[in-house]
Write a protein that holds these residues in place. Structure first.
Motif, PDB file in Angstrom:
ATOM      1  N   ARG A  65      53.361  50.374  42.224  1.00 18.78           N
ATOM      2  CA  ARG A  65      54.237  49.308  42.702  1.00 18.78           C
ATOM      3  C   ARG A  65      53.935  47.996  41.983  1.00 18.78           C
ATOM      4  NH1 ARG A  65      54.439  46.590  48.784  1.00 18.78           N
ATOM      5  NH2 ARG A  65      56.417  45.492  48.516  1.00 18.78           N
ATOM      6  N   ASN A  66      52.664  47.622  41.922  1.00 17.66           N
ATOM      7  CA  ASN A  66      52.292  46.343  41.342  1.00 17.66           C
ATOM      8  C   ASN A  66      52.452  46.293  39.827  1.00 17.66           C
ATOM      9  OD1 ASN A  66      51.710  45.045  43.750  1.00 17.66           O
ATOM     10  ND2 ASN A  66      49.572  45.663  43.753  1.00 17.66           N
ATOM     11  N   ARG A  68      55.016  47.501  38.533  1.00 18.31           N
ATOM     12  CA  ARG A  68      56.473  47.458  38.425  1.00 18.31           C
ATOM     13  C   ARG A  68      57.024  48.693  37.704  1.00 18.31           C
ATOM     14  NH1 ARG A  68      54.143  42.888  37.016  1.00 18.31           N
ATOM     15  NH2 ARG A  68      54.509  43.189  34.801  1.00 18.31           N
ATOM     16  N   PRO A  71      60.261  51.207  41.225  1.00 24.56           N
ATOM     17  CA  PRO A  71      60.894  50.158  42.027  1.00 24.56           C
ATOM     18  C   PRO A  71      61.049  50.487  43.500  1.00 24.56           C
ATOM     19  CG  PRO A  71      62.535  51.298  40.695  1.00 24.56           C
ATOM     20  CD  PRO A  71      61.199  51.813  40.264  1.00 24.56           C
ATOM     21  N   GLU A 124      58.166  38.757  35.855  1.00 21.71           N
ATOM     22  CA  GLU A 124      59.034  38.818  37.030  1.00 21.71           C
ATOM     23  C   GLU A 124      58.787  37.693  38.033  1.00 21.71           C
ATOM     24  OE1 GLU A 124      59.255  42.594  38.861  1.00 21.71           O
ATOM     25  OE2 GLU A 124      59.573  43.684  37.008  1.00 21.71           O
ATOM     26  N   GLN A 228      54.098  39.699  45.071  1.00 22.26           N
ATOM     27  CA  GLN A 228      54.952  40.887  44.979  1.00 22.26           C
ATOM     28  C   GLN A 228      55.025  41.616  46.321  1.00 22.26           C
ATOM     29  OE1 GLN A 228      54.781  42.244  40.291  1.00 22.26           O
ATOM     30  NE2 GLN A 228      53.260  43.089  41.664  1.00 22.26           N
TER      31      GLN A 228
END
Length: 289
Positions: A65-66, A68, A71, A124, A228
């Protein structure tokens, strides 16, 4: 939404060794475990993480997840960890688009155990919008005290970082690992699961009520990973780096450091902190020259 299937492959957190002190006395002590976990995504090797091994499935989820790379949680079919071979096998539902291209550039971070992130750290940031949130000084003191009372591997063996997720003053999860980046990834993976599990009290929870705590310094990657998760306030027992400070300012994230006992420094977004200076007690007396 179908949640990913996860194994439950925990490993011993410490091991005993024999030491000799300055007086020549022998003693057995506990030290933290450290073991490699190689992550494979759809049978393709991605990365090897050095970890304590407390919650490896959550660690893998949070890492994906971190970074990216995935998604949506629904994109992951399963995570299976096998400590006999030191591997985590991730199966996705439809693969990861442009995986080779997206993992070609790696940035070595300041994390203990030499953490790394794929791509640019700043890519991001502009897309992150943190919720409106505030915390009182009393709540901050409650968080610091909860950490002080928490039983931990650090107290028995040292040499690890701890991270925790709070909702108000309630500790939701406390995680330790050899690197603080692993600890926050584990929390991110756990939270990802809980927010999408209809049976969890955190299903659909507003992250405005969350506070992230770490024993380590607030570097750029720690600030970004907190943001995030949607967490608007972070607290550290240590300090902050220049890049961590710049990113926290850009995000409007409240970064609080040097938080021990009644002392703290609010580095950014002080409007999120409701000060109650009377709780700090009298100022220390200064020596007269």
């Amino acid at each position: 939404m179908a949640l990913p299937e996860l194994s439950d492959s925990r490993a011993p957190l410490t091991r005993e060794i024999e030491t000799v002190n300055e007086r020549g006395e022998r003693a057995r002590i506990s030290i933290p475990a450290e073991r490699p976990l190689t992550v494979y995504v759809d049978k393709r090797e991605l990365v090897t993480l050095m970890t304590l091994g407390a919650h490896p499935e959550w660690l893998v989820l949070g890492y994906l997840r971190n970074q990216r790379l995935v998604p949506a949680l629904a994109d992951i079919r399963s995570v299976t960890v096998d400590w006999d071979v030191g591997a985590a096998a991730v199966k996705t539902r439809a693969g990861i688009a442009r995986l080779k291209e997206r993992t070609a550039r790696r940035v070595v971070t300041t994390g203990c155990g030499q953490g790394s992130v794929f791509g640019g750290l700043m890519d991001e940031i502009e897309s992150i919008a943190l919720p409106e949130a505030a915390m009182t000084q009393a709540q901050l003191y409650g968080i610091v005290n909860a950490i002080r009372l928490q039983e931990s591997t650090y107290k028995s063996a040292g040499s690890v970082h701890g991270c925790a997720l709070f909702r108000g003053e309630q500790m939701l999860l406390f995680v330790e690992d050899v690197g603080r980046h692993n600890a926050i990834d584990t929390i991110a993976g756990w939270l990802w699961l809980r927010q999408h599990d209809p049976a969890s009290p955190l299903a659909g929870a507003d992250p405005a009520s969350f506070v992230f705590y770490t024993t380590g310094r607030l570097t750029s990657e720690m600030v970004i990973k907190s943001a995030q998760m949607g967490v608007p306030i972070v607290v550290s027992r240590s300090g902050i780096t220049q890049m961590g400070h710049e990113i926290a300012e850009r995000l409007g994230l409240c970064a609080i450091g040097r938080a021990t006992n009644k002392h703290f420094l609010c580095y950014t977004a002080p409007q999120r902190l409701v000060l109650q200076p009377e709780l700090a007690g009298p100022a220390p007396l200064r020596a007269v020259a």
